[in-house]
Design a protein around this motif. Structure first.
Motif, PDB file in Angstrom:
ATOM      1  N   PHE A 166      17.761  -8.485   7.524  1.00 40.54           N
ATOM      2  CA  PHE A 166      18.755  -9.382   6.929  1.00 40.54           C
ATOM      3  C   PHE A 166      18.168 -10.769   6.720  1.00 40.54           C
ATOM      4  CE2 PHE A 166      22.349 -12.271   6.933  1.00 40.54           C
ATOM      5  CZ  PHE A 166      23.283 -11.621   6.134  1.00 40.54           C
ATOM      6  N   VAL A 167      17.518 -11.302   7.749  1.00 43.76           N
ATOM      7  CA  VAL A 167      16.937 -12.645   7.646  1.00 43.76           C
ATOM      8  C   VAL A 167      15.779 -12.662   6.649  1.00 43.76           C
ATOM      9  CG1 VAL A 167      15.738 -14.461   8.914  1.00 43.76           C
ATOM     10  CG2 VAL A 167      17.649 -13.254   9.982  1.00 43.76           C
ATOM     11  N   ALA A 168      14.941 -11.619   6.678  1.00 40.49           N
ATOM     12  CA  ALA A 168      13.776 -11.579   5.780  1.00 40.49           C
ATOM     13  C   ALA A 168      14.192 -11.532   4.320  1.00 40.49           C
ATOM     14  CB  ALA A 168      12.903 -10.374   6.114  1.00 40.49           C
ATOM     15  N   MET A 169      15.273 -10.852   4.020  1.00 41.70           N
ATOM     16  CA  MET A 169      15.718 -10.757   2.635  1.00 41.70           C
ATOM     17  C   MET A 169      16.345 -12.059   2.142  1.00 41.70           C
ATOM     18  SD  MET A 169      14.788  -7.808   1.574  1.00 41.70           S
ATOM     19  CE  MET A 169      15.671  -7.716   0.003  1.00 41.70           C
ATOM     20  N   LEU A 170      16.836 -12.891   3.066  1.00 37.24           N
ATOM     21  CA  LEU A 170      17.469 -14.149   2.674  1.00 37.24           C
ATOM     22  C   LEU A 170      16.494 -15.324   2.662  1.00 37.24           C
ATOM     23  CD1 LEU A 170      20.908 -14.009   4.542  1.00 37.24           C
ATOM     24  CD2 LEU A 170      20.512 -13.822   2.087  1.00 37.24           C
ATOM     25  N   ASP A 171      15.484 -15.283   3.512  1.00 34.96           N
ATOM     26  CA  ASP A 171      14.515 -16.383   3.630  1.00 34.96           C
ATOM     27  C   ASP A 171      13.363 -16.144   2.656  1.00 34.96           C
ATOM     28  OD1 ASP A 171      12.311 -18.020   4.434  1.00 34.96           O
ATOM     29  OD2 ASP A 171      13.237 -18.253   6.404  1.00 34.96           O
ATOM     30  N   PRO A 172      13.186 -17.007   1.649  1.00 29.12           N
ATOM     31  CA  PRO A 172      12.124 -16.782   0.655  1.00 29.12           C
ATOM     32  C   PRO A 172      10.725 -16.704   1.259  1.00 29.12           C
ATOM     33  CG  PRO A 172      13.650 -18.466  -0.111  1.00 29.12           C
ATOM     34  CD  PRO A 172      13.987 -18.197   1.319  1.00 29.12           C
ATOM     35  N   VAL A 173      10.443 -17.537   2.256  1.00 29.55           N
ATOM     36  CA  VAL A 173       9.118 -17.531   2.877  1.00 29.55           C
ATOM     37  C   VAL A 173       8.910 -16.249   3.672  1.00 29.55           C
ATOM     38  CG1 VAL A 173       7.596 -18.684   4.522  1.00 29.55           C
ATOM     39  CG2 VAL A 173       8.996 -20.049   2.952  1.00 29.55           C
ATOM     40  N   LEU A 174       9.897 -15.887   4.481  1.00 26.90           N
ATOM     41  CA  LEU A 174       9.782 -14.677   5.287  1.00 26.90           C
ATOM     42  C   LEU A 174       9.748 -13.432   4.398  1.00 26.90           C
ATOM     43  CD1 LEU A 174       9.541 -13.967   8.252  1.00 26.90           C
ATOM     44  CD2 LEU A 174      12.026 -13.658   8.338  1.00 26.90           C
ATOM     45  N   TYR A 175      10.434 -13.500   3.279  1.00 28.52           N
ATOM     46  CA  TYR A 175      10.415 -12.379   2.327  1.00 28.52           C
ATOM     47  C   TYR A 175       9.002 -12.150   1.795  1.00 28.52           C
ATOM     48  CZ  TYR A 175      11.594  -9.618  -1.828  1.00 28.52           C
ATOM     49  OH  TYR A 175      11.647  -8.635  -2.795  1.00 28.52           O
ATOM     50  N   GLN A 176       8.308 -13.241   1.472  1.00 26.89           N
ATOM     51  CA  GLN A 176       6.931 -13.112   0.993  1.00 26.89           C
ATOM     52  C   GLN A 176       6.005 -12.633   2.109  1.00 26.89           C
ATOM     53  OE1 GLN A 176       5.906 -13.289  -2.134  1.00 26.89           O
ATOM     54  NE2 GLN A 176       8.014 -13.709  -2.750  1.00 26.89           N
ATOM     55  N   VAL A 177       6.224 -13.121   3.332  1.00 32.17           N
ATOM     56  CA  VAL A 177       5.421 -12.654   4.466  1.00 32.17           C
ATOM     57  C   VAL A 177       5.606 -11.149   4.650  1.00 32.17           C
ATOM     58  CG1 VAL A 177       5.139 -12.784   6.974  1.00 32.17           C
ATOM     59  CG2 VAL A 177       5.432 -14.882   5.642  1.00 32.17           C
ATOM     60  N   MET A 178       6.838 -10.672   4.552  1.00 32.96           N
ATOM     61  CA  MET A 178       7.116  -9.248   4.686  1.00 32.96           C
ATOM     62  C   MET A 178       6.366  -8.443   3.627  1.00 32.96           C
ATOM     63  SD  MET A 178      10.835  -7.291   4.506  1.00 32.96           S
ATOM     64  CE  MET A 178      11.208  -7.943   2.853  1.00 32.96           C
ATOM     65  N   ASN A 179       6.474  -8.849   2.382  1.00 32.63           N
ATOM     66  CA  ASN A 179       5.829  -8.097   1.303  1.00 32.63           C
ATOM     67  C   ASN A 179       4.311  -8.143   1.400  1.00 32.63           C
ATOM     68  OD1 ASN A 179       8.302  -7.359   0.297  1.00 32.63           O
ATOM     69  ND2 ASN A 179       8.298  -8.823  -1.402  1.00 32.63           N
TER      70      ASN A 179
END
Length: 304
Positions: A183-196
């Protein structure tokens, strides 16, 4: 056919500089279009332009093409391996820098398709290409020197340790699907990029270890161990896929929060499809990898 043009091989550095400039200009145009005229951007163009992804894809492609001309013909990857490189690189671009990115942020099952492409299919194709030597041959000298530095080699060796490779490969796939983390990773742009990015980098490192065509040594582990790695990572992903597939509650409320692209598909149905995506394609890639490892072992004339 392999590419053997002087403007790619480095014999004409001015031409190479021109290509770098073109890459920069095209990137700037894409950034301007997606930033100031997003409604006019077609579906095949970036939904959210990313300079790191754009440069990674375009520069790797340029260095690979350039390196093919630098390497002696006997050391160039075969045609089917070159094709695997381009398809793998294109797939990673397609799931991160086209309109598919919008779908991946609006449905759980499309998000899972994106991650399977980034963690399995794309990296498997890149590993099959055995394109590392070609990329380094076409890369700038400072980058080759950095990759050959003792610290870089030690870091790469640490990530290639079988235990570390398996823990990261399975662990990261599970970690980003912990509901609160997702949930947090999909909302946080920085964390989203880290995940991908973690999905792609970890996928390439793991499959490069498993699909190495060389016997051990110089490869890190023997063919039999590589076969065990390919099969072993399949089971934790099957378990994860089954847990999500058979869940009767909405585990990932982010997609309801942001609005599903297909509102007719319920949260549970979305999860069921996503769970099957986690379950089946990765298992198939493990089976394919096992067959490739056996083929590599046969061609190398090595024992398990």
């Amino acid at each position: 056919m392999t590419i053997d043009a002087p403007w790619l091989t480095g014999r004409l550095p001015r031409a190479a500089s021109t290509i770098y400039a073109v890459i920069g200009v095209v990137g700037a145009v894409l950034w301007l279009a997606t930033t100031f005229r997003p409604a006019s951007v077609p579906a095949w163009a970036p939904y959210e332009f990313s300079w790191p992804i754009y440069l990674a894809v375009t520069l790797l492609g340029f260095w690979f093409a350039r390196g093919l001309g630098c390497l002696p013909e006997a050391e160039r990857p075969r045609i089917w391996r070159q094709a695997a490189f381009w398809v793998g690189l294109g797939l990673l671009w397609a799931v991160t820098q086209t309109g598919f990115e919008y779908l991946a942020q609006r449905m759980f099952f499309t998000n899972r398709l994106q991650h399977v492409a980034m963690h399995h299919i794309g990296p498997v194709l890149l590993a099959l290409s055995a394109g590392g030597p070609a990329v380094l041959a076409g890369a700038p000298g400072w980058l080759r020197a950095s990759c050959e530095h003792r610290a870089a080699r030690r870091l790469y060796s640490a990530f290639q340790h079988p235990v570390v490779a398996v823990v990261l490969f399975v662990g990261l796939f599970w970690f980003w699907l912990i509901p609160p983390v997702h949930f947090v990773a999909m909302l946080d742009p920085v964390l989203y990029q880290v995940m991908n990015w973690s999905m792609v980098v970890d996928g390439v490192l793991f499959w490069a270890l498993v699909l190495d065509t060389r016997p051990a040594p110089p490869a890190r582990v023997r063919f039999g161990f590589r076969a065990a790695l390919a099969v072993g990572v399949m089971f934790p992903q099957i378990v994860l896929g089954a847990l999500i597939t058979f869940s009767t509650t909405d585990l990932f409320p982010y997609y309801a929060f942001c609005g599903r692209y297909f509102p007719s598909i319920s949260a549970v149905t979305d999860q069921q499809i996503g769970g099957i995506v986690i379950w089946i394609p990765p298992a198939m890639m493990s089976v394919i990898a096992l067959l490739v490892v056996v083929g590599n072992m046969r061609r190398a004339g090595a024992d398990l």
